[in-house]
Motif scaffolding. Sequence first.
Motif, PDB file in Angstrom:
ATOM      1  N   GLY A 102      49.123  -8.370  81.491  1.00  0.00           N
ATOM      2  CA  GLY A 102      50.102  -8.128  82.193  1.00  0.00           C
ATOM      3  C   GLY A 102      51.075  -8.380  82.215  1.00  0.00           C
TER       4      GLY A 102
ATOM      5  N   ARG B  82      54.279  -5.977  82.999  1.00  0.00           N
ATOM      6  CA  ARG B  82      55.449  -7.068  84.003  1.00  0.00           C
ATOM      7  C   ARG B  82      56.587  -6.485  83.079  1.00  0.00           C
TER       8      ARG B  82
ATOM      9  N   ILE C  10      51.359 -11.173  86.010  1.00  0.00           N
ATOM     10  CA  ILE C  10      50.552 -10.603  86.516  1.00  0.00           C
ATOM     11  C   ILE C  10      49.620 -10.880  85.597  1.00  0.00           C
TER      12      ILE C  10
ATOM     13  N   GLN D  33      44.669  -7.735  87.228  1.00  0.00           N
ATOM     14  CA  GLN D  33      45.033  -7.246  88.171  1.00  0.00           C
ATOM     15  C   GLN D  33      45.560  -5.767  88.142  1.00  0.00           C
ATOM     16  N   VAL D  34      45.874  -5.460  86.776  1.00  0.00           N
ATOM     17  CA  VAL D  34      46.401  -4.272  85.804  1.00  0.00           C
ATOM     18  C   VAL D  34      44.808  -3.497  85.941  1.00  0.00           C
TER      19      VAL D  34
ATOM     20  N   GLU E 176      43.995  -5.879  95.175  1.00  0.00           N
ATOM     21  CA  GLU E 176      45.178  -6.127  93.812  1.00  0.00           C
ATOM     22  C   GLU E 176      46.497  -5.040  93.869  1.00  0.00           C
TER      23      GLU E 176
ATOM     24  N   LEU F 285      49.964  -7.666  94.662  1.00  0.00           N
ATOM     25  CA  LEU F 285      51.093  -7.013  94.343  1.00  0.00           C
ATOM     26  C   LEU F 285      51.733  -7.101  95.118  1.00  0.00           C
TER      27      LEU F 285
ATOM     28  N   ARG G  58      53.476  -9.369  96.662  1.00  0.00           N
ATOM     29  CA  ARG G  58      54.473 -10.601  96.014  1.00  0.00           C
ATOM     30  C   ARG G  58      55.866 -10.389  95.777  1.00  0.00           C
TER      31      ARG G  58
END
Length: 89
Positions: free
Chosen positions: A27, A31, A60, A64-65, A78, A82, A85
């Motif tokens: 994550g 990012r 992150i 999520q990835v 997700e 994301l 966000r």
Amino acid sequence: FDRKLDGESLHPGKATFEKMIGGMYIGEVARNMLLELIGDNILPAPSPQGKIFLATNDVIGGEQVAAICALQDVLGGELVALTERLGYD
């Protein structure tokens, strides 16, 4: 991205292999990739809230990835969360 992550970690230079392949770090790699893509004007700049979100380490998660990579539930999952966000419409 791996060297940047290692340098910013609590233990620079230690367990570098684990940092490169470990799910808990993916994550943060993502990012940093987003920040570079935005900085290079490949992606548009996020909203002010998105900038704050991306400025926060470990915001992150690996889950999520993984969801993004697997394209699971793209329209309602997700990826949408994301991008919201980050302030993208």
